[in-house]
Structure formats: C-alpha cells, structure tokens
Write a protein that holds these residues in place. Structure first.
Motif, PDB file in Angstrom:
ATOM      1  N   GLY A 206    -153.201 -44.188 -28.183  1.00 25.56           N
ATOM      2  CA  GLY A 206    -152.136 -43.640 -29.016  1.00 25.56           C
ATOM      3  C   GLY A 206    -152.542 -43.791 -30.459  1.00 25.56           C
ATOM      4  N   VAL A 207    -151.679 -44.398 -31.277  1.00 23.97           N
ATOM      5  CA  VAL A 207    -152.106 -44.754 -32.621  1.00 23.97           C
ATOM      6  C   VAL A 207    -153.162 -45.855 -32.534  1.00 23.97           C
ATOM      7  CG1 VAL A 207    -151.318 -45.577 -34.871  1.00 23.97           C
ATOM      8  CG2 VAL A 207    -149.843 -44.106 -33.491  1.00 23.97           C
ATOM      9  N   THR A 208    -153.004 -46.732 -31.570  1.00 19.36           N
ATOM     10  CA  THR A 208    -154.008 -47.750 -31.277  1.00 19.36           C
ATOM     11  C   THR A 208    -154.652 -47.446 -29.936  1.00 19.36           C
ATOM     12  OG1 THR A 208    -152.377 -49.191 -30.216  1.00 19.36           O
ATOM     13  CG2 THR A 208    -152.729 -49.486 -32.579  1.00 19.36           C
ATOM     14  N   THR A 209    -155.777 -48.050 -29.690  1.00 19.85           N
ATOM     15  CA  THR A 209    -156.496 -47.874 -28.427  1.00 19.85           C
ATOM     16  C   THR A 209    -156.576 -49.217 -27.730  1.00 19.85           C
ATOM     17  OG1 THR A 209    -157.809 -46.059 -29.331  1.00 19.85           O
ATOM     18  CG2 THR A 209    -158.660 -47.168 -27.361  1.00 19.85           C
ATOM     19  N   ARG A 210    -156.147 -49.247 -26.486  1.00 23.04           N
ATOM     20  CA  ARG A 210    -156.178 -50.464 -25.691  1.00 23.04           C
ATOM     21  C   ARG A 210    -156.894 -50.185 -24.383  1.00 23.04           C
ATOM     22  NH1 ARG A 210    -150.768 -53.086 -24.657  1.00 23.04           N
ATOM     23  NH2 ARG A 210    -152.162 -54.822 -24.171  1.00 23.04           N
ATOM     24  N   GLN A 211    -157.592 -51.196 -23.881  1.00 26.38           N
ATOM     25  CA  GLN A 211    -158.407 -51.053 -22.692  1.00 26.38           C
ATOM     26  C   GLN A 211    -158.100 -52.153 -21.703  1.00 26.38           C
ATOM     27  OE1 GLN A 211    -162.416 -51.085 -24.153  1.00 26.38           O
ATOM     28  NE2 GLN A 211    -162.338 -48.986 -24.909  1.00 26.38           N
ATOM     29  N   ALA A 212    -158.240 -51.822 -20.417  1.00 30.36           N
ATOM     30  CA  ALA A 212    -158.066 -52.784 -19.334  1.00 30.36           C
ATOM     31  C   ALA A 212    -159.225 -52.605 -18.359  1.00 30.36           C
ATOM     32  CB  ALA A 212    -156.734 -52.585 -18.623  1.00 30.36           C
ATOM     33  N   PRO A 213    -159.947 -53.680 -18.029  1.00 25.77           N
ATOM     34  CA  PRO A 213    -161.102 -53.539 -17.137  1.00 25.77           C
ATOM     35  C   PRO A 213    -160.676 -53.330 -15.691  1.00 25.77           C
ATOM     36  CG  PRO A 213    -160.771 -55.829 -17.702  1.00 25.77           C
ATOM     37  CD  PRO A 213    -159.760 -55.055 -18.503  1.00 25.77           C
ATOM     38  N   LEU A 214    -161.522 -52.632 -14.933  1.00 25.59           N
ATOM     39  CA  LEU A 214    -161.371 -52.446 -13.497  1.00 25.59           C
ATOM     40  C   LEU A 214    -162.509 -53.169 -12.788  1.00 25.59           C
ATOM     41  CD1 LEU A 214    -160.551 -48.618 -13.410  1.00 25.59           C
ATOM     42  CD2 LEU A 214    -158.925 -50.501 -13.219  1.00 25.59           C
ATOM     43  N   SER A 215    -162.320 -53.472 -11.533  1.00 24.48           N
ATOM     44  CA  SER A 215    -163.383 -54.100 -10.760  1.00 24.48           C
ATOM     45  C   SER A 215    -164.356 -53.038 -10.258  1.00 24.48           C
ATOM     46  CB  SER A 215    -162.796 -54.879  -9.579  1.00 24.48           C
ATOM     47  OG  SER A 215    -162.153 -54.004  -8.674  1.00 24.48           O
ATOM     48  N   ARG A 216    -165.562 -53.479  -9.958  1.00 23.26           N
ATOM     49  CA  ARG A 216    -166.555 -52.542  -9.441  1.00 23.26           C
ATOM     50  C   ARG A 216    -166.161 -52.006  -8.067  1.00 23.26           C
ATOM     51  NH1 ARG A 216    -171.691 -52.435 -11.676  1.00 23.26           N
ATOM     52  NH2 ARG A 216    -172.021 -53.851 -13.432  1.00 23.26           N
ATOM     53  N   GLU A 217    -165.510 -52.844  -7.254  1.00 25.56           N
ATOM     54  CA  GLU A 217    -165.174 -52.434  -5.897  1.00 25.56           C
ATOM     55  C   GLU A 217    -163.897 -51.616  -5.832  1.00 25.56           C
ATOM     56  OE1 GLU A 217    -165.733 -55.486  -6.871  1.00 25.56           O
ATOM     57  OE2 GLU A 217    -167.764 -55.874  -6.087  1.00 25.56           O
ATOM     58  N   HIS A 218    -162.929 -51.952  -6.677  1.00 30.70           N
ATOM     59  CA  HIS A 218    -161.618 -51.300  -6.611  1.00 30.70           C
ATOM     60  C   HIS A 218    -161.332 -50.619  -7.949  1.00 30.70           C
ATOM     61  CE1 HIS A 218    -160.964 -53.531  -2.873  1.00 30.70           C
ATOM     62  NE2 HIS A 218    -161.330 -54.632  -3.527  1.00 30.70           N
ATOM     63  N   HIS A 219    -161.691 -49.351  -8.043  1.00 30.11           N
ATOM     64  CA  HIS A 219    -161.362 -48.582  -9.244  1.00 30.11           C
ATOM     65  C   HIS A 219    -160.892 -47.185  -8.851  1.00 30.11           C
ATOM     66  CE1 HIS A 219    -165.762 -48.264  -8.485  1.00 30.11           C
ATOM     67  NE2 HIS A 219    -165.536 -46.960  -8.653  1.00 30.11           N
ATOM     68  N   GLY A 220    -160.062 -47.162  -7.798  1.00 28.43           N
ATOM     69  CA  GLY A 220    -159.486 -45.902  -7.357  1.00 28.43           C
ATOM     70  C   GLY A 220    -158.226 -45.563  -8.128  1.00 28.43           C
ATOM     71  N   PRO A 221    -157.491 -44.561  -7.666  1.00 29.78           N
ATOM     72  CA  PRO A 221    -156.283 -44.128  -8.398  1.00 29.78           C
ATOM     73  C   PRO A 221    -155.208 -45.208  -8.470  1.00 29.78           C
ATOM     74  CG  PRO A 221    -156.444 -43.037  -6.251  1.00 29.78           C
ATOM     75  CD  PRO A 221    -157.751 -43.719  -6.482  1.00 29.78           C
ATOM     76  N   ARG A 222    -155.041 -46.004  -7.391  1.00 29.17           N
ATOM     77  CA  ARG A 222    -154.029 -47.051  -7.430  1.00 29.17           C
ATOM     78  C   ARG A 222    -154.394 -48.111  -8.472  1.00 29.17           C
ATOM     79  NH1 ARG A 222    -149.087 -47.368  -6.768  1.00 29.17           N
ATOM     80  NH2 ARG A 222    -149.273 -46.242  -4.782  1.00 29.17           N
ATOM     81  N   ALA A 223    -155.667 -48.482  -8.554  1.00 37.23           N
ATOM     82  CA  ALA A 223    -156.087 -49.466  -9.546  1.00 37.23           C
ATOM     83  C   ALA A 223    -155.902 -48.926 -10.963  1.00 37.23           C
ATOM     84  CB  ALA A 223    -157.548 -49.856  -9.312  1.00 37.23           C
ATOM     85  N   VAL A 224    -156.154 -47.631 -11.160  1.00 36.93           N
ATOM     86  CA  VAL A 224    -155.964 -47.043 -12.494  1.00 36.93           C
ATOM     87  C   VAL A 224    -154.494 -47.063 -12.884  1.00 36.93           C
ATOM     88  CG1 VAL A 224    -156.172 -44.913 -13.819  1.00 36.93           C
ATOM     89  CG2 VAL A 224    -158.038 -45.625 -12.339  1.00 36.93           C
ATOM     90  N   LEU A 225    -153.600 -46.712 -11.948  1.00 36.45           N
ATOM     91  CA  LEU A 225    -152.172 -46.732 -12.262  1.00 36.45           C
ATOM     92  C   LEU A 225    -151.687 -48.154 -12.545  1.00 36.45           C
ATOM     93  CD1 LEU A 225    -150.740 -44.169  -9.661  1.00 36.45           C
ATOM     94  CD2 LEU A 225    -151.095 -43.846 -12.117  1.00 36.45           C
ATOM     95  N   ASN A 226    -152.169 -49.129 -11.795  1.00 32.51           N
ATOM     96  CA  ASN A 226    -151.768 -50.512 -12.060  1.00 32.51           C
ATOM     97  C   ASN A 226    -152.225 -50.967 -13.443  1.00 32.51           C
ATOM     98  OD1 ASN A 226    -150.591 -50.690  -9.529  1.00 32.51           O
ATOM     99  ND2 ASN A 226    -152.424 -51.576  -8.575  1.00 32.51           N
ATOM    100  N   ALA A 227    -153.437 -50.571 -13.821  1.00 35.47           N
ATOM    101  CA  ALA A 227    -153.929 -50.941 -15.147  1.00 35.47           C
ATOM    102  C   ALA A 227    -153.098 -50.279 -16.232  1.00 35.47           C
ATOM    103  CB  ALA A 227    -155.398 -50.550 -15.280  1.00 35.47           C
ATOM    104  N   LEU A 228    -152.695 -49.021 -16.020  1.00 38.94           N
ATOM    105  CA  LEU A 228    -151.856 -48.344 -17.005  1.00 38.94           C
ATOM    106  C   LEU A 228    -150.502 -49.034 -17.137  1.00 38.94           C
ATOM    107  CD1 LEU A 228    -152.588 -44.585 -16.187  1.00 38.94           C
ATOM    108  CD2 LEU A 228    -153.328 -45.865 -18.202  1.00 38.94           C
ATOM    109  N   GLU A 229    -149.941 -49.475 -16.016  1.00 34.55           N
ATOM    110  CA  GLU A 229    -148.663 -50.177 -16.082  1.00 34.55           C
ATOM    111  C   GLU A 229    -148.795 -51.505 -16.820  1.00 34.55           C
ATOM    112  OE1 GLU A 229    -147.247 -50.579 -12.124  1.00 34.55           O
ATOM    113  OE2 GLU A 229    -146.930 -48.425 -11.815  1.00 34.55           O
ATOM    114  N   ARG A 230    -149.898 -52.206 -16.597  1.00 32.08           N
ATOM    115  CA  ARG A 230    -150.094 -53.466 -17.315  1.00 32.08           C
ATOM    116  C   ARG A 230    -150.220 -53.233 -18.815  1.00 32.08           C
ATOM    117  NH1 ARG A 230    -153.807 -54.445 -13.126  1.00 32.08           N
ATOM    118  NH2 ARG A 230    -155.539 -54.104 -14.590  1.00 32.08           N
TER     119      ARG A 230
END
Length: 395
Positions: A206-230
């Motif tokens: 947005g105005v700022t940029t924030r990042q959340a890491p994913l695991s190598r094994e689990h980076h599917g759509p559910r993991a992406v949505l969970n990271a976005l919620e966090r």
C-alpha cells in the motif's frame, strides 16, 4: 601473586564459617624488602583488574579502591611513611578521573554522531508511521471486500481455485529475486516474491510494503491467504511499535542536544590533583641530602593538601559490588504440601468416649481441634472425593 593473598583470606572468609567476625593479620618489617614486594603485588593487581574488568570507569575505580589500595596500605606500613599510601590513593583517583574523562569524550563523540543520524531516522519513522496509518485505514474500510485477482473480483468459495492457478503459472526456477503481482486484498495490492535460494514471501503493498515469509514445502493458496490475514491483522500493532520507536528517537535527540558541548565537570579537580600528585611523588623520590629537595614542599604538607582536595570534590560513587540481592520467594513445593496433608490426615485421633452415630453429625472434634465438630463418616468420604476431584496445584 595476588591470587595467593586472596586464597589465604578465602580460607577464613569461605562459605560455612560460623564466626561472626574474623581478623586478617599481615606482618611486615619496616624498612625491609617487604615494601618492594607489596609494590609488585599492587602493580600485578592493577593489571589484572584492567584486564578482567570490561565495564564502565566506575567499576574499575571500585576495583582499584577496594583491592589494590589494601596492598598499597600494607606497602605504606612497611615503608614507614604514611605518605606512600596517600600517593597510591591519588594515583587511583587520577586513574578513575582519566577513565571518566575518556568516557565523557566518547559520549561527546556519540552525541555528535547521533545528532547527524537521528533527524534522518526520525523523518523515516514519521513517514513509516503515516504510511501505516493510511494502510490501516484502507484495510479497515475494505474489510468485507472480496479478493480481486487479475482485475476481477472472486467469490469467496472460488478464491482457492483461482489463486492456485495463478500460483501454478509462476516460474519454478529463477536466477534472481523477482516480485509477481497477483491481485488486491482488502484494498491493498498483494503478490509473491520468489528468491533463487530461499523460501518465497507474500507482499502486501500500500503506502508501505510489508512481507511475510512462506515455507518451502507449504506455499500454496491457503498459505498465501493465511499470510495475507496475518499481515492485515497486525497493522495496528506495527503502528504502535513505530510510534514507540519514534518517541524514543525524539527523546534521544533531546538528550543528545542537551549533552553536546558540556565540558568535563572534573577538569579543574583533575589538573589540581595531578599537580599535587607529581609534587608528592618527586618529594618521596628525592634523596635525603639532595640540594634540589629544598625547593619542594614538605611531604606531610603535600599529603594533607591532597586529602583536603579529595574531600572537597565528590565523584559519583559506584554501586557496591556486593549489593544485596533480592530474595526470590517461591511457592511451597507440591511434595512438601502432600506430605503435610498426609501427616495431618494420619495424625492419631483423640478418644472421645462412645463411638458416634455415623449417620448423623457428631459433636466430636477432628484432629484435636476443639473449635470444630468431628466430621462424620459421610463427610469424610465426601471430603476425600472432593480432594480427588480437585488435586493439589503448584500455584
């Protein structure tokens, strides 16, 4: 060696000594080689203290005053001249002042550097804070909006399928870090950052940029949505943290501004004590029949002037090394509590005449307590059942 002297005292001051007061005697011969031996011990002890002490100047001064001056005192007794002790005390005080002045110089340097760097840091934190506030308002205002992928709003039930297809279309092997936009989440753009040798990351921009890491094994759509919620759920916490950092930086800026340019408060004391110490050292080293010795003040007068000067200048003392520790209180151990209850239950009951009616309350007294009636059999059974249902706790 100093350790050998400490070992002698340690045999008396060791743990387990039941004597309230002990006396340590050191026997020296006036005008003998003992003065040189204690001088050597003083030099060794000073070197050891400088090596072993890695804290502030006050700590070093406390070590010098606490241990090395005891050797200097014995040296003064052995030499037959109390002015030697005054000279040793002046040397220790000058060393303390020299280290304090060095610390003051370092603080001035750090203040100048902080005044160059803090304004930029404050401006960066202010920009970060404004961006987080704006992104928090956006996330809050679009809390109920559906996720948009490729410019198209996706129904909640179809998000995982569409997002999985977008993720499958991303390249598997890349040579350098690259960011791939995916869509919009709660009013903010989001995407995935792929790295050549590490796990991918979810980016909320947005105005700022924030990042959340994913695991190598689990980076599917559910993991992406969970990271976005966090990420979306922690904007308020990040805003509060940046506000605290900003307040701290502003306070540091005010402190450094007030401290910069302040002279060393003990400059005059340092100069006067150095002059008197040099005169006393020269007077003590002068031969008895030296013609130049008459130009120096008497040793006794110099020693008294040094003592008077030290009394008139108070330096902030160090906290004692043997400060009383806070006594930690702990709960009663559960094993001790169980034994105590078991002993109370197994205590012999006093005879109370004829046996009571087990079906009705009795007028006896349990465990010899005249204030309470004796518990009936049914009450004892109910109490034991309640104790089993509610076991003892450590807390």
């Amino acid at each position: 060696k100093p350790a050998e002297v400490e070992q002698r005292e340690g045999r008396i001051l060791r743990q387990g000594n039941d004597n309230d007061r002990v006396a340590v005697y050191r026997y020296v011969t006036e005008g003998s080689f003992d003065a040189y031996m204690w001088q050597a011990l003083e030099t060794k002890a000073r070197f050891i203290a400088q090596v072993m002490t890695g804290e502030s100047a006050v700590r070093r001064a406390e070590d010098i005053g606490g241990q090395e001056l005891s050797y200097a005192e014995v040296k003064a007794i052995a030499s037959g001249n109390p002015a030697v002790l005054t000279l040793a005390e002046a040397d220790a005080e000058l060393q303390r002042l020299a280290i304090l002045k060095k610390n003051h110089t370092d603080e001035q340097y750090l203040a100048r550097r902080a005044l160059r760097e803090l304004p930029e840091s404050i401006a960066r934190l202010e920009g970060r804070l404004e961006g987080l506030r704006a992104d928090l308002a956006t996330v809050t205002a679009h809390a109920g909006d559906p996720i948009a992928l490729g410019g198209r709003e996706i129904h909640h039930d179809d998000v995982l399928g569409f997002l999985g297809k977008r993720l499958d279309a991303l390249p598997e092997g890349i040579l350098k870090t690259a960011q791939f936009p995916l869509g919009v989440y709660r009013g903010l753009r989001f995407g995935v950052v792929l790295h050549p040798n590490s796990a991918p990351e979810v980016v909320l921009d947005g105005v700022t940029t924030r990042q959340a890491p994913l695991s190598r094994e689990h980076h599917g759509p559910r993991a992406v949505l969970n990271a976005l919620e966090r990420l979306a759920g922690t904007y308020e916490a990040r805003r509060d943290a940046v506000e605290q950092d900003l307040a701290l930086a502003r306070g540091q800026l005010r402190d450094h501004e007030a401290r910069l340019g302040v002279p060393f408060p003990h400059d005059a004391y340092l100069a006067d004590l150095t002059h008197l110490r040099d005169e006393l050292k020269a007077a003590l080293a002068a031969p008895p029949h030296d013609p130049n010795a008459g130009s120096l003040p008497p040793v006794h007068d110099l020693a008294e002037r040094i003592k008077t000067l030290k009394v008139g200048h108070t330096i902030e003392a160090a906290p004692p090394l043997t400060a009383p520790r806070r006594v930690a209180t702990a709960e009663e151990p559960i094993t001790t509590r169980i034994r105590r209850h078991a002993k109370a239950d197994a205590a012999p009951q006093p005879e109370a005449g004829p046996g009571p009616d087990l079906s009705e309350p009795s007028g006896g007294t349990p465990h010899g307590d005249p204030a309470r009636p004796r518990a009936t059999f049914r009450e004892q059974v109910a109490r034991d059942r309640q104790r089993q249902e509610h076991p003892l706790s450590v807390f």
